[in-house]
Design an enzyme around this catalytic site. Structure first.
Site, PDB file in Angstrom:
ATOM      1  CD  GLU A 100      -2.789   1.496   0.470  1.00  0.00           C
ATOM      2  OE1 GLU A 100      -2.425   1.601  -0.710  1.00  0.00           O
ATOM      3  OE2 GLU A 100      -3.957   1.702   0.847  1.00  0.00           O
ATOM      4  CE  LYS A 132      -0.618  11.278   4.970  1.00  0.00           C
ATOM      5  NZ  LYS A 132      -1.757  12.054   4.416  1.00  0.00           N
ATOM      6  NE  ARG A 166      -3.257   7.886  -9.500  1.00  0.00           N
ATOM      7  CZ  ARG A 166      -3.754   7.606  -8.298  1.00  0.00           C
ATOM      8  NH1 ARG A 166      -2.951   7.251  -7.320  1.00  0.00           N
ATOM      9  NH2 ARG A 166      -5.053   7.689  -8.072  1.00  0.00           N
TER      10      ARG A 166
HETATM   11  P1  IMP Z   1      -6.840   5.070   4.855  1.00  0.00           P
HETATM   12  O1  IMP Z   1      -7.932   4.103   4.620  1.00  0.00           O
HETATM   13  O2  IMP Z   1      -7.290   6.339   5.481  1.00  0.00           O
HETATM   14  O3  IMP Z   1      -5.651   4.495   5.585  1.00  0.00           O
HETATM   15  O4  IMP Z   1      -6.470   5.547   3.421  1.00  0.00           O
HETATM   16  C1  IMP Z   1      -5.350   5.314   2.795  1.00  0.00           C
HETATM   17  C2  IMP Z   1      -5.494   5.842   1.393  1.00  0.00           C
HETATM   18  O5  IMP Z   1      -5.821   7.229   1.342  1.00  0.00           O
HETATM   19  C3  IMP Z   1      -4.163   5.711   0.731  1.00  0.00           C
HETATM   20  O6  IMP Z   1      -4.070   4.495   0.087  1.00  0.00           O
HETATM   21  C4  IMP Z   1      -4.173   6.851  -0.255  1.00  0.00           C
HETATM   22  O7  IMP Z   1      -4.755   6.428  -1.452  1.00  0.00           O
HETATM   23  C5  IMP Z   1      -5.060   7.893   0.358  1.00  0.00           C
HETATM   24  N1  IMP Z   1      -4.227   8.924   0.996  1.00  0.00           N
HETATM   25  C6  IMP Z   1      -4.057   9.135   2.311  1.00  0.00           C
HETATM   26  N2  IMP Z   1      -3.221  10.145   2.540  1.00  0.00           N
HETATM   27  C7  IMP Z   1      -2.835  10.595   1.316  1.00  0.00           C
HETATM   28  C8  IMP Z   1      -1.926  11.644   0.878  1.00  0.00           C
HETATM   29  O8  IMP Z   1      -1.288  12.350   1.649  1.00  0.00           O
HETATM   30  N3  IMP Z   1      -1.796  11.775  -0.464  1.00  0.00           N
HETATM   31  C9  IMP Z   1      -2.442  10.995  -1.364  1.00  0.00           C
HETATM   32  N4  IMP Z   1      -3.289  10.017  -1.000  1.00  0.00           N
HETATM   33  C10 IMP Z   1      -3.486   9.821   0.327  1.00  0.00           C
HETATM   34 MG    MG Z   2      -4.383   4.185  -2.037  1.00  0.00          MG
END
Ligand code: IMP
Ligand code: MG
Length: 180
Positions: A100, A132, A166
């Site tokens: 991921e 993060k 990207r």
């Molecule tokens: P989660 O389900 O909140 O952990 O989401 C993760 C997904 O959110 C990642 O796979 C990214 O596609 C998107 N995402 C989270 N933070 C960022 C960022 O800073 N830049 C771009 N995409 C992000």
């Molecule tokens: Mg993603």
């Protein structure tokens, strides 16, 4: 004329990324020595990371990809995640490495982990290029993390802002004077 990288600051350079991904590959290779591995990339953000990580792995590896959509960025509530494209092949009895781009709230990877564990893989590991931790909602950690970062919005090396950027070779942040 404005270029693709105007108003964009580099957070991790391509050289730093390459060095870290090589380290991750070496570590994963040691942990899974002699085993076969299915690398499962989460589209689209992890595509570039998976391709580099795969080439730094001295293992017998195959690829699969999933795509998910998450409802309501910021609308917390259910945090529902939906599968858009499922695995092509069964992972039962296989060593799986979910690849991921970013572990953010953890909703995506919690959803995928639960779903994949139902298929009874031999092992299930997670490699996230970025983490993060301050944003976490679901309790989940990656087994391998490239870089742990504060709450910044990043782009490049597979990661997008509204589907753009990207293809930047470095991991970047949009600066306030970014022209849009
Ligand atoms: P989660 O389900 O909140 O952990 O989401 C993760 C997904 O959110 C990642 O796979 C990214 O596609 C998107 N995402 C989270 N933070 C960022 C960022 O800073 N830049 C771009 N995409 C992000
Ligand atoms: Mg993603």
């Amino acid at each position: 004329m404005t270029g693709l990288t105007d108003g964009i600051e580099v957070l991790y350079s391509r050289e730093q990324i390459a060095a870290r991904v090589a380290e991750m590959g070496a570590e994963i290779g040691r942990d899974l020595k002699g085993e076969k591995l299915v690398m499962v990339g989460v589209l689209k953000g992890a595509a570039l990371f998976l391709s580099d990580l795969a080439r730094s792995l001295d293992l017998d590896a195959t690829f699969d990809f999933v795509a998910v959509s998450s409802y309501g960025q910021g609308q917390r509530s259910s945090g529902a995640v939906k599968m858009i494209k499922d695995l092509d092949q069964s992972i039962e009895g296989k060593n799986v490495l979910v690849v991921e781009d970013i572990l953010d709230t953890g909703l995506t990877l919690s959803y995928l982990r639960k779903l994949f564990l139902q298929q009874k893989p031999k092992s299930l590991r997670i490699a996230a290029l970025l983490d993060k931790p301050s944003r976490r909602i679901e309790k989940i950690e990656a087994d391998y993390v490239g870089f742990s970062i504060p709450n910044l919005f990043v782009i490049g090396y597979g990661m997008d802002y509204a589907e753009r950027y990207r293809n930047l070779a470095d991991i970047c942040i949009l600066s306030p004077e970014h022209p849009e």
